[in-house]
Write an enzyme that holds these catalytic residues in place. Structure first.
Site, PDB file in Angstrom:
ATOM      1  N   GLU A 166      -2.386   7.516  -5.072  1.00 21.09           N
ATOM      2  CA  GLU A 166      -2.787   6.811  -6.293  1.00 21.09           C
ATOM      3  C   GLU A 166      -4.257   6.974  -6.641  1.00 21.09           C
ATOM      4  OE1 GLU A 166      -1.787   2.671  -5.074  1.00 21.09           O
ATOM      5  OE2 GLU A 166      -3.897   2.220  -5.404  1.00 21.09           O
ATOM      6  N   HIS A 221      -0.804  -0.228  -9.745  1.00 19.26           N
ATOM      7  CA  HIS A 221      -1.556  -1.183  -8.909  1.00 19.26           C
ATOM      8  C   HIS A 221      -2.047  -2.370  -9.748  1.00 19.26           C
ATOM      9  CE1 HIS A 221      -3.623  -1.244  -4.768  1.00 19.26           C
ATOM     10  NE2 HIS A 221      -3.566  -2.474  -5.232  1.00 19.26           N
ATOM     11  N   ARG A 238       0.860  -1.186   0.000  1.00 18.46           N
ATOM     12  CA  ARG A 238       0.000   0.000   0.000  1.00 18.46           C
ATOM     13  C   ARG A 238       0.893   1.231   0.000  1.00 18.46           C
ATOM     14  NH1 ARG A 238      -3.400  -2.748  -1.625  1.00 18.46           N
ATOM     15  NH2 ARG A 238      -5.454  -3.231  -0.781  1.00 18.46           N
TER      16      ARG A 238
HETATM   17  P1  NAD Z   1      -1.448 -11.334   5.083  1.00 22.51           P
HETATM   18  O1  NAD Z   1      -2.447 -10.872   6.087  1.00 22.51           O
HETATM   19  O2  NAD Z   1      -1.388 -12.782   4.719  1.00 22.51           O
HETATM   20  O3  NAD Z   1       0.023 -10.905   5.559  1.00 22.51           O
HETATM   21  C1  NAD Z   1       0.325  -9.661   6.111  1.00 22.51           C
HETATM   22  C2  NAD Z   1       1.430  -9.876   7.121  1.00 22.51           C
HETATM   23  O4  NAD Z   1       1.841  -8.592   7.604  1.00 22.51           O
HETATM   24  C3  NAD Z   1       0.982 -10.708   8.334  1.00 22.51           C
HETATM   25  O5  NAD Z   1       1.885 -11.768   8.553  1.00 22.51           O
HETATM   26  C4  NAD Z   1       0.983  -9.694   9.456  1.00 22.51           C
HETATM   27  O6  NAD Z   1       1.304 -10.277  10.729  1.00 22.51           O
HETATM   28  C5  NAD Z   1       2.071  -8.740   8.991  1.00 22.51           C
HETATM   29  N1  NAD Z   1       2.052  -7.455   9.680  1.00 22.51           N
HETATM   30  C6  NAD Z   1       0.982  -6.767  10.153  1.00 22.51           C
HETATM   31  N2  NAD Z   1       1.394  -5.636  10.749  1.00 22.51           N
HETATM   32  C7  NAD Z   1       2.742  -5.623  10.662  1.00 22.51           C
HETATM   33  C8  NAD Z   1       3.745  -4.720  11.111  1.00 22.51           C
HETATM   34  N3  NAD Z   1       3.420  -3.613  11.800  1.00 22.51           N
HETATM   35  N4  NAD Z   1       5.041  -5.006  10.847  1.00 22.51           N
HETATM   36  C9  NAD Z   1       5.369  -6.139  10.178  1.00 22.51           C
HETATM   37  N5  NAD Z   1       4.459  -7.043   9.731  1.00 22.51           N
HETATM   38  C10 NAD Z   1       3.166  -6.780   9.987  1.00 22.51           C
HETATM   39  O7  NAD Z   1      -1.693 -10.434   3.800  1.00 22.51           O
HETATM   40  P2  NAD Z   1      -1.227 -10.723   2.298  1.00 22.51           P
HETATM   41  O8  NAD Z   1      -2.327 -11.445   1.580  1.00 22.51           O
HETATM   42  O9  NAD Z   1       0.137 -11.302   2.312  1.00 22.51           O
HETATM   43  O10 NAD Z   1      -1.208  -9.238   1.713  1.00 22.51           O
HETATM   44  C11 NAD Z   1      -0.250  -8.292   2.167  1.00 22.51           C
HETATM   45  C12 NAD Z   1      -0.607  -6.912   1.649  1.00 22.51           C
HETATM   46  O11 NAD Z   1      -0.450  -6.890   0.229  1.00 22.51           O
HETATM   47  C13 NAD Z   1      -2.080  -6.501   1.862  1.00 22.51           C
HETATM   48  O12 NAD Z   1      -2.263  -5.919   3.137  1.00 22.51           O
HETATM   49  C14 NAD Z   1      -2.321  -5.518   0.765  1.00 22.51           C
HETATM   50  O13 NAD Z   1      -2.094  -4.207   1.262  1.00 22.51           O
HETATM   51  C15 NAD Z   1      -1.256  -5.843  -0.282  1.00 22.51           C
HETATM   52  N6  NAD Z   1      -1.827  -6.286  -1.552  1.00 22.51           N
HETATM   53  C16 NAD Z   1      -1.488  -5.588  -2.677  1.00 22.51           C
HETATM   54  C17 NAD Z   1      -1.996  -5.992  -3.918  1.00 22.51           C
HETATM   55  C18 NAD Z   1      -1.628  -5.294  -5.193  1.00 22.51           C
HETATM   56  O14 NAD Z   1      -2.263  -5.529  -6.241  1.00 22.51           O
HETATM   57  N7  NAD Z   1      -0.607  -4.458  -5.227  1.00 22.51           N
HETATM   58  C19 NAD Z   1      -2.873  -7.070  -3.982  1.00 22.51           C
HETATM   59  C20 NAD Z   1      -3.172  -7.771  -2.803  1.00 22.51           C
HETATM   60  C21 NAD Z   1      -2.649  -7.365  -1.594  1.00 22.51           C
END
Ligand code: NAD
Length: 332
Positions: A263, A295, A234
């Site tokens: 964005e 994105h 994000r």
């Molecule tokens: P997920 O919930 O499986 O993993 C997120 C991880 O981040 C978890 O292990 C959580 O414990 C950790 N986390 C939370 N707060 C934290 C902190 N302060 N410091 C360190 N780690 C922390 O989620 P995911 O499916 O792996 O997705 C991750 C991110 O990817 C989403 O939150 C989303 O913002 C982003 N995303 C982007 C796109 C894109 O098209 N660019 C698409 C999907 C997801």
């Protein structure tokens, strides 16, 4: 159920209509994004289906509730754009797509690394212009490099597995360490150590008040000089002005962004004939060692099919009064 689908693109229409064939909900596709000035479009719709840059704040939710909308269905995993406390207050349920191909985003992060490291974007432009000069295209072996993964959830772990395959050392940081990351060869370290030791840092944690500007001037100063930073998570995780300063000083060696803090005014639109008023993005794209994608990391056939199927399933479950498997709660 009548569903207002905001920020709808052609691919949303095609795939949501296909996923809805059995369920038979009445889907109305709107080009507009959901924000205070468009919330009235929801009148008469039981559900609003939204995407990453729709603004589902307290004002919008109040208007939705007053007009009888009872469900907000996010076509994405992140939910930082929804005021969950306000949703609970107004009795509006929020669902998201908890899981879809993590390979889509992880592979895109790797694509940005490979392109930036081997200057593929520059080579592409050069050879199209008949310029076969190598000067300026020198890269580094990924084998033996240290990669820092911030957020070792579903996407972070797939990303780590791919980078492990290149022969990289894997450092991780997460609020909730996961043994699976260690099983694929990763090692959890404090954030400062990760920043100081990593040649490449990739962000895979959600945007929360705690992670806002996780990468700021201070963090960038701690980084290994010349490090590559990748953000497919994000935009708000990175202080973009600080990243620009670090690129200008050479402290940051390259930057790959699929997300950007401002964005919502730019992405998912063709602005190629417009004067873009955002000087920050214009400065970013002017660097030879920066790649910005709009994105698109999630944008694979596999991921978007699952997104549409899960969204329709959640809407059907809500309409039938069944438990919502993908509900987001205020404390999530
Ligand atoms: P997920 O919930 O499986 O993993 C997120 C991880 O981040 C978890 O292990 C959580 O414990 C950790 N986390 C939370 N707060 C934290 C902190 N302060 N410091 C360190 N780690 C922390 O989620 P995911 O499916 O792996 O997705 C991750 C991110 O990817 C989403 O939150 C989303 O913002 C982003 N995303 C982007 C796109 C894109 O098209 N660019 C698409 C999907 C997801």
């Amino acid at each position: 159920m009548k569903v207002a689908v905001f920020s709808a693109k052609r691919y949303d229409r095609d795939l949501l209509v296909a996923a809805n064939a059995q369920a038979g909900h009445e889907l109305v596709f709107l080009d507009a994004s959901l924000e205070p000035s468009t919330a009235a479009l929801c009148r008469g719709f039981g559900a609003a289906c939204v995407f990453v840059n729709d603004h589902v704040d307290a004002q919008v939710l109040a208007e939705l509730a007053a007009d009888g909308t009872r469900l907000v269905a996010l076509r994405c995993t992140g939910f930082n754009n929804v005021d969950l406390k306000a949703a609970a207050h107004f009795g509006i349920k929020v669902v998201r797509v908890t899981e879809y191909s993590p390979y889509s985003v992880a592979e895109h992060a790797v694509a940005l690394i490979l392109a930036l490291n081997r200057k593929i974007h520059r080579a592409y432009n050069r050879t199209r212009d008949g310029n076969f000069e190598l000067d300026g295209l020198l890269g580094s072996d990924l084998h033996g490099r240290t990669v820092g993964v911030i957020g070792t959830g579903r996407i972070g772990r797939v990303f780590a597995g791919i980078m492990g395959g290149f022969g990289c050392e894997l450092l991780g940081h997460d609020r909730f360490p996961n043994p699976e990351f260690e099983r694929i060869g990763g090692r959890y370290v404090p954030l400062r150590e990760l920043a100081a030791r990593s040649d490449i840092v990739s962000l895979h944690c959600p945007l929360t008040p705690e992670t806002h500007y996780l990468v700021d001037a201070e963090a960038l100063a701690l980084a290994k000089p010349g490090a590559i930073l990748i953000n497919t998570s994000r935009g708000g995780l990175v202080d973009t002005e600080a990243a620009i300063a670090a690129l200008k000083s050479g402290q940051l060696g390259a930057l790959g962004l699929d997300v950007y803090e401002q964005e919502s005014d730019l992405f998912f639109q063709d602005l190629s004939g417009a004067i873009i008023p955002d000087d920050v993005i214009q400065r970013l794209v002017s660097f030879p060692n920066v790649i910005v994608t709009g994105h698109q990391a999630f944008f694979t056939r596999e991921a978007i099919s699952t997104i549409c199927a899960t969204t329709i399933e959640s809407i059907t479950a809500f309409a039938e009064g069944r438990p919502l498997l993908h509900e987001v709660h205020a404390h999530t």
